[in-house]
Write a protein that holds these residues in place. Structure first.
Motif, PDB file in Angstrom:
ATOM      1  N   GLU A  70       0.806  -1.211   0.000  1.00  0.00           N
ATOM      2  CA  GLU A  70       0.000   0.000   0.000  1.00  0.00           C
ATOM      3  C   GLU A  70       0.842   1.265   0.000  1.00  0.00           C
ATOM      4  OE1 GLU A  70      -3.015   0.923  -0.196  1.00  0.00           O
ATOM      5  OE2 GLU A  70      -4.367  -0.689   0.368  1.00  0.00           O
ATOM      6  N   TYR A  71       2.021   1.174   0.631  1.00  0.00           N
ATOM      7  CA  TYR A  71       2.819   2.373   0.791  1.00  0.00           C
ATOM      8  C   TYR A  71       3.795   2.580  -0.349  1.00  0.00           C
ATOM      9  CZ  TYR A  71       6.156  -1.081   2.502  1.00  0.00           C
ATOM     10  OH  TYR A  71       6.963  -2.174   2.618  1.00  0.00           O
ATOM     11  N   SER A  72       3.686   1.748  -1.393  1.00  0.00           N
ATOM     12  CA  SER A  72       4.541   1.929  -2.554  1.00  0.00           C
ATOM     13  C   SER A  72       3.997   3.072  -3.395  1.00  0.00           C
ATOM     14  CB  SER A  72       4.582   0.652  -3.394  1.00  0.00           C
ATOM     15  OG  SER A  72       5.180  -0.396  -2.674  1.00  0.00           O
ATOM     16  N   ARG A  78       4.008   8.852  16.853  1.00  0.00           N
ATOM     17  CA  ARG A  78       5.217   9.557  17.272  1.00  0.00           C
ATOM     18  C   ARG A  78       6.461   8.723  16.986  1.00  0.00           C
ATOM     19  NH1 ARG A  78       3.605  10.592  21.889  1.00  0.00           N
ATOM     20  NH2 ARG A  78       4.523   8.847  23.046  1.00  0.00           N
ATOM     21  N   GLN A  79       6.403   7.432  17.323  1.00  0.00           N
ATOM     22  CA  GLN A  79       7.556   6.551  17.081  1.00  0.00           C
ATOM     23  C   GLN A  79       7.822   6.403  15.591  1.00  0.00           C
ATOM     24  OE1 GLN A  79       8.743   6.762  20.353  1.00  0.00           O
ATOM     25  NE2 GLN A  79       9.658   4.850  19.667  1.00  0.00           N
ATOM     26  N   GLY A  80       6.749   6.257  14.811  1.00  0.00           N
ATOM     27  CA  GLY A  80       6.923   6.103  13.372  1.00  0.00           C
ATOM     28  C   GLY A  80       7.547   7.327  12.742  1.00  0.00           C
ATOM     29  N   LEU A 110       9.681   3.789   4.912  1.00  0.00           N
ATOM     30  CA  LEU A 110       8.442   3.189   5.399  1.00  0.00           C
ATOM     31  C   LEU A 110       8.627   1.710   5.739  1.00  0.00           C
ATOM     32  CD1 LEU A 110       5.903   4.892   2.983  1.00  0.00           C
ATOM     33  CD2 LEU A 110       6.022   5.178   5.457  1.00  0.00           C
ATOM     34  N   ALA A 111       9.446   1.028   4.947  1.00  0.00           N
ATOM     35  CA  ALA A 111       9.688  -0.393   5.191  1.00  0.00           C
ATOM     36  C   ALA A 111      10.416  -0.622   6.508  1.00  0.00           C
ATOM     37  CB  ALA A 111      10.488  -0.986   4.038  1.00  0.00           C
ATOM     38  N   SER A 112      11.106   0.392   7.009  1.00  0.00           N
ATOM     39  CA  SER A 112      11.844   0.248   8.260  1.00  0.00           C
ATOM     40  C   SER A 112      10.925   0.313   9.476  1.00  0.00           C
ATOM     41  CB  SER A 112      12.915   1.345   8.371  1.00  0.00           C
ATOM     42  OG  SER A 112      12.310   2.611   8.594  1.00  0.00           O
ATOM     43  N   LEU A 113       9.681   0.729   9.262  1.00  0.00           N
ATOM     44  CA  LEU A 113       8.744   0.856  10.370  1.00  0.00           C
ATOM     45  C   LEU A 113       8.084  -0.471  10.702  1.00  0.00           C
ATOM     46  CD1 LEU A 113       6.788   4.114   9.418  1.00  0.00           C
ATOM     47  CD2 LEU A 113       8.852   3.909  10.812  1.00  0.00           C
ATOM     48  N   ALA A 162      11.067   8.224  -4.488  1.00  0.00           N
ATOM     49  CA  ALA A 162      10.137   7.150  -4.159  1.00  0.00           C
ATOM     50  C   ALA A 162      10.858   5.988  -3.489  1.00  0.00           C
ATOM     51  CB  ALA A 162       9.424   6.668  -5.430  1.00  0.00           C
ATOM     52  N   VAL A 163      12.056   5.664  -3.978  1.00  0.00           N
ATOM     53  CA  VAL A 163      12.838   4.584  -3.380  1.00  0.00           C
ATOM     54  C   VAL A 163      13.189   4.920  -1.937  1.00  0.00           C
ATOM     55  CG1 VAL A 163      15.071   3.406  -3.434  1.00  0.00           C
ATOM     56  CG2 VAL A 163      13.774   3.716  -5.545  1.00  0.00           C
ATOM     57  N   ALA A 164      13.586   6.164  -1.698  1.00  0.00           N
ATOM     58  CA  ALA A 164      13.929   6.589  -0.338  1.00  0.00           C
ATOM     59  C   ALA A 164      12.725   6.487   0.589  1.00  0.00           C
ATOM     60  CB  ALA A 164      14.467   8.024  -0.359  1.00  0.00           C
TER      61      ALA A 164
END
Length: 204
Positions: A120-122, A189-191, A149-152, A142-144
């Protein structure tokens, strides 16, 4: 505010480009050709944002045109010191899209479940842009974003996604996914902290 943060994280609101500012100044002076330049630069990005909210191509296309008509009429409201031209346009687009979802027609429509799929976040950007340099810049951004987002944790990514693309408040998110308001605030907040740290590392 989360909107400003996410606009920054997307990479388009970090610094207003000299060219964008110049075009907007020309728009403020009544030059429609410069508005067309901004339209060509940002129509794909804004279309994707609006479509995420409306989930209807025809209404998205219609609203996209409204955004630039409004940008023309209210160009005097743009102030460079407050953010980039993209931030100005994106804020306008998101607010109008959310307003439309709250219209009578949308209230009669069955609401989608706010379930975040892995993809979804792509951010899928069109490759038909005739400007290769611009395509490269958008792809790198977009890659960044995807990497950040993938690190969350998925739960952190979920609340940020719902807040931005569906326009729900923290209390509305808590009610929708049935978790305490304090938990929503903590995850957001953490995200946001993790996203900022990840993107800062990538720009070093």
């Amino acid at each position: 505010m989360i909107l400003q943060f996410i606009l920054q994280l997307l990479g388009f609101a970090r610094q207003a480009s000299d060219e964008d500012r110049e075009w907007m100044e020309e728009v403020q002076s009544g030059k429609k050709a410069s508005l067309q330049k901004l339209y060509e630069r940002y129509k794909r990005i804004l279309f994707g944002m609006i479509y995420k909210i409306l989930n209807n191509r025809e209404e998205t296309e219609d609203l996209l045109q409204e955004i630039f008509v409004q940008a023309w009429r209210k160009s005097d409201q743009y102030e460079p010191q407050r953010g980039s031209v993209y931030s100005f346009l994106a804020t306008m687009a998101r607010n109008k899209a959310i307003d439309r979802t709250r219209s009578k027609a949308f209230k009669n429509r069955k609401k989608d479940d706010y379930v975040l799929n892995d993809d979804e976040y792509s951010f899928h950007l069109s490759t038909d842009n005739p400007n290769p340099e611009e395509n490269l810049q958008l792809t790198e951004r977009a890659v960044a974003v995807r990497k950040a987002l993938a690190s969350l944790h998925k739960k952190e990514r979920e609340v940020l996604y719902i807040s931005y693309f569906h326009g729900l408040s923290q209390s509305e998110i808590a009610e929708k996914i049935d978790i305490p308001l304090g938990t929503v605030k903590y995850r957001m907040r953490q995200g946001m902290i993790k996203l900022r740290d990840t993107l800062d590392q990538d720009t070093i």
